[in-house]
Design a protein around this motif. Structure first.
Motif, PDB file in Angstrom:
ATOM      1  N   PHE A   1      10.076   9.306 -13.729  1.00 29.57           N
ATOM      2  CA  PHE A   1       9.894   7.943 -13.240  1.00 29.57           C
ATOM      3  C   PHE A   1      10.159   6.960 -14.373  1.00 29.57           C
ATOM      4  CE2 PHE A   1       7.035  10.327 -10.359  1.00 29.57           C
ATOM      5  CZ  PHE A   1       7.594   9.942  -9.147  1.00 29.57           C
ATOM      6  N   ILE A   2      10.831   5.848 -14.040  1.00 32.73           N
ATOM      7  CA  ILE A   2      11.016   4.776 -15.016  1.00 32.73           C
ATOM      8  C   ILE A   2      10.392   3.466 -14.526  1.00 32.73           C
ATOM      9  CG2 ILE A   2      13.059   5.766 -16.085  1.00 32.73           C
ATOM     10  CD1 ILE A   2      14.805   4.065 -14.345  1.00 32.73           C
ATOM     11  N   ALA A   3       9.954   3.439 -13.253  1.00 30.48           N
ATOM     12  CA  ALA A   3       9.216   2.288 -12.729  1.00 30.48           C
ATOM     13  C   ALA A   3       8.414   2.762 -11.523  1.00 30.48           C
ATOM     14  CB  ALA A   3      10.153   1.157 -12.328  1.00 30.48           C
ATOM     15  N   VAL A   4       7.150   2.346 -11.455  1.00 35.15           N
ATOM     16  CA  VAL A   4       6.283   2.693 -10.324  1.00 35.15           C
ATOM     17  C   VAL A   4       5.380   1.506 -10.038  1.00 35.15           C
ATOM     18  CG1 VAL A   4       6.261   5.186 -10.739  1.00 35.15           C
ATOM     19  CG2 VAL A   4       4.529   3.729 -11.830  1.00 35.15           C
ATOM     20  N   ASN A   5       4.939   1.379  -8.801  1.00 35.90           N
ATOM     21  CA  ASN A   5       3.962   0.340  -8.476  1.00 35.90           C
ATOM     22  C   ASN A   5       2.560   0.956  -8.462  1.00 35.90           C
ATOM     23  OD1 ASN A   5       4.004   1.750  -6.079  1.00 35.90           O
ATOM     24  ND2 ASN A   5       3.969  -0.082  -4.788  1.00 35.90           N
TER      25      ASN A   5
ATOM     26  N   LEU B   1       2.041   8.994 -15.248  1.00 35.34           N
ATOM     27  CA  LEU B   1       3.058   9.327 -14.258  1.00 35.34           C
ATOM     28  C   LEU B   1       4.436   9.407 -14.902  1.00 35.34           C
ATOM     29  CD1 LEU B   1       2.796   9.990 -11.288  1.00 35.34           C
ATOM     30  CD2 LEU B   1       3.278   7.611 -10.741  1.00 35.34           C
ATOM     31  N   PHE B   2       4.691   8.526 -15.880  1.00 35.17           N
ATOM     32  CA  PHE B   2       5.973   8.573 -16.578  1.00 35.17           C
ATOM     33  C   PHE B   2       6.114   9.856 -17.394  1.00 35.17           C
ATOM     34  CE2 PHE B   2       6.024   3.638 -16.818  1.00 35.17           C
ATOM     35  CZ  PHE B   2       6.438   3.592 -15.489  1.00 35.17           C
TER      36      PHE B   2
ATOM     37  N   PRO C   1       0.808  -1.226   0.000  1.00 33.73           N
ATOM     38  CA  PRO C   1       0.000   0.000   0.000  1.00 33.73           C
ATOM     39  C   PRO C   1       0.842   1.276   0.000  1.00 33.73           C
ATOM     40  CG  PRO C   1       0.053  -0.943   2.192  1.00 33.73           C
ATOM     41  CD  PRO C   1       0.779  -1.913   1.296  1.00 33.73           C
ATOM     42  N   ILE C   2       2.160   1.143  -0.001  1.00 30.08           N
ATOM     43  CA  ILE C   2       3.023   2.322  -0.079  1.00 30.08           C
ATOM     44  C   ILE C   2       3.650   2.376  -1.459  1.00 30.08           C
ATOM     45  CG2 ILE C   2       3.506   2.413   2.385  1.00 30.08           C
ATOM     46  CD1 ILE C   2       6.142   1.010   1.853  1.00 30.08           C
ATOM     47  N   GLY C   3       3.983   3.575  -1.895  1.00 24.86           N
ATOM     48  CA  GLY C   3       4.511   3.752  -3.232  1.00 24.86           C
ATOM     49  C   GLY C   3       5.972   3.317  -3.346  1.00 24.86           C
ATOM     50  N   LEU C   4       6.281   2.592  -4.416  1.00 30.37           N
ATOM     51  CA  LEU C   4       7.654   2.201  -4.741  1.00 30.37           C
ATOM     52  C   LEU C   4       7.965   2.726  -6.138  1.00 30.37           C
ATOM     53  CD1 LEU C   4       7.565  -1.528  -3.554  1.00 30.37           C
ATOM     54  CD2 LEU C   4       8.411   0.430  -2.272  1.00 30.37           C
TER      55      LEU C   4
END
Length: 548
Positions: free
Chosen positions: A156-160, A175-176, A142-145
């Motif tokens: 950003f190049i990777a997000v959950n 977001l990217f 539940p937290i952003g990575l």
């Protein structure tokens, strides 16, 4: 069991060398019986059995599948329908290992066997399982990575998925597409964070105000570290925790604390262990240093009667119903008892257990002064300061069953002439002085009231008619001898009546009024006693008015 290759036949030399010296684990199986016909040294090392024991064992002693399934797999391999398998093999020490098996038929000395090459993939499987755990964590936490690139133009190049939710992003692409700096309330702060990560390598739970793609303001706790891609590029890996709710609660708490500290009311909070955990500025000013425990605080801060009421009524009621409100008092540092209106509130947690007791006490001294002043004004004549008729009627009712009280009723003779000649202001001053002169002649228990206009009434508790007549005569004489400034001297006429047993109040008032009327008719400046009905009423006349 002896080796399948006892002699070094020239055509088989290369095969034997490949079988025995190859570092890969190799087995030669009889496809009909499942017996291990031969095994290489690598197999002995891997399985933990001596070669002599390994040769002659059934494959079912190693493969954990049921025998019928093993036969099915061997048949598929022998017919070349399937030549790659994934099994679990049991070692001599009982450990189960995951293996990939490449197998197929070979002919040796005119007989067909299954030649199997075994690769241990246990570590690979463990790493894969761990990667799956990490992947699950990445996508479901539940937290952003995230991973992004540094600098003012970093992206950003990777997000959950949690990052999408935190930043109101409809998709990863959205977001990217934005710069990381665009999510900062102050974009310059992004450069500062980037510079710090490049210089020091990490930041831990840095609380930052950010904004989402929809423009909503949020607070996050940012933990990040500098990392490096395989190609040498520097990137930032981080964790974003949405702490907006907590920050809003802290802001609300700070506002409430500011309000409590600025409040002139006494505010305190005690925990479930009866420890005082908060005392606002007004309370500290009122009572100074206090003990830590509630029972000692109550004994020190409140006078005895208030402490008893709080303990026996206030706290018990609050614990039972949630709150209690009533009047009590605080003993100030100077020893003065301050009347207060007190509210006690009991707060319970989700399990119904007591969390804390809070109390608010408001200074009632000014309210009580105003209340007393209003009560005084409601019951006293504003001009003369003595009781008014309404209050006097209440006092008459209170004295109904207290012995045989007497009434003296008097008014100023020819008062209209005073007003006409000297003016109403002078007349008011005469009334004021007359009230002062009369009050000075009475006991504290005697009650003086302005009955109306220039008429006054005196209630004498527990006095006989004779004593009441003497008091009335003394009043008459004192008034006649008093100088009323610009008006000079005045006189008054008096009526006196004592209450008979079970006499109605209206009849008693009627008799004293008739006595005053007779005093007026008798020439004024005299005292007339009211006798029971149908009895003659004797008069006490001043000698100077015997022939008036």
């Amino acid at each position: 069991m002896s080796t399948l290759f006892p002699a070094a036949e020239p055509p088989d030399l290369l095969y034997r060398q490949m079988f025995r010296t190859n570092p890969a684990v190799k087995l030669l199986l009889d496809p009909q019986t499942g017996i291990i016909v031969d095994a290489n040294p690598a197999a002995a090392v891997f399985y933990g059995y001596p070669l002599e024991q390994l040769r002659g064992m059934k494959i079912s002693a190693i493969n954990v599948l049921p025998p019928e399934q093993i036969r099915e797999r061997m048949a598929a391999a022998h017919s070349r329908r399937q030549q790659f398998f994934e099994f679990q093999h049991r070692l001599a020490n009982g450990e189960i290992r995951d293996v990939h098996v490449f197998t197929g038929p070979v002919t040796v000395d005119g007989r067909e066997y299954l030649h199997s090459i075994i690769f241990d993939i246990s570590e690979q499987k463990r790493q894969h399982a761990q990667l799956e755990v990490y992947r699950d964590l990445f996508y479901n936490l539940p937290i952003g990575l995230y991973r992004n690139t540094p600098g003012a133009d970093g992206r950003f190049i990777a997000v959950n998925p949690a990052m999408l939710e935190i930043f109101d992003a409809p998709s990863e692409a959205a977001l990217f597409a934005c710069r990381v700096a665009d999510l900062y309330e102050e974009p310059a702060n992004r450069q500062a964070i980037s510079d710090e990560l490049l210089a020091h390598g990490a930041i831990h739970r840095r609380e930052l105000p950010l904004r989402t793609l929809s423009g909503r303001s949020i607070w996050v706790a940012l933990t990040a570290r500098r990392s490096q891609e395989p190609d040498g590029r520097v990137v930032f890996d981080g964790i974003v925790e949405d702490i907006t709710t907590r920050k809003q609660a802290e802001t609300l708490r700070d506002r409430l604390t500011h309000l409590l500290e600025a409040s002139p009311d006494f505010v305190s909070i005690t925990d479930a262990q009866q420890q005082v955990v908060y005392l606002n500025a007004a309370a500290r000013e009122m009572v100074g240093d206090i003990p830590e425990r509630l029972p000692e605080v109550i004994g020190q801060v409140h006078p005895e009667w208030a402490a008893q009421r709080i303990c026996e009524e206030g706290i018990s009621t609050a614990l039972e119903t949630g709150h209690w409100q009533g009047e009590s008092a605080i003993r100030l540092r100077n020893g003065v008892d301050l009347p207060v209106s007190q509210l006690i509130v009991a707060r319970r947690d989700r399990d119904g257990q007591l969390d804390c007791l809070s109390t608010i006490m408001r200074d009632l001294s000014e309210a009580k002064r105003q209340q007393a002043a209003l009560a005084y004004l409601a019951g006293h004549d504003r001009l003369t300061g003595v009781m008014n008729r309404l209050r006097f009627d209440e006092e008459l009712e209170r004295h109904r069953d207290r012995g045989r009280p007497c009434l003296i009723m008097f008014d100023i003779d020819h008062f209209k002439q005073v007003n006409d000649r000297f003016g109403h202001a002078a007349g008011d001053r005469v009334l004021q002085k007359l009230a002062q002169v009369a009050q000075a002649q009475l006991r504290e228990t005697d009650l003086l009231a302005r009955w109306g206009g220039e008429e006054f009434m005196v209630l004498l508790p527990d006095r006989s008619l004779e004593v009441a007549a003497e008091i009335a005569e003394r009043l008459r004489q004192t008034i006649a001898d008093t100088d009323f400034d610009e008006v000079g001297t005045i006189t008054c006429s008096f009526g006196v009546a004592c209450r008979a047993n079970d006499e109605r109040q209206d009849n008693w008032l009627r008799r004293v009024d008739e006595a005053l009327y007779r005093a007026k008719a008798a020439g004024r400046n005299c005292v007339q006693l009211a006798a029971p009905e149908r009895e003659p009423c004797p008069a006490l006349r001043h000698p100077a008015y015997d022939h008036a």
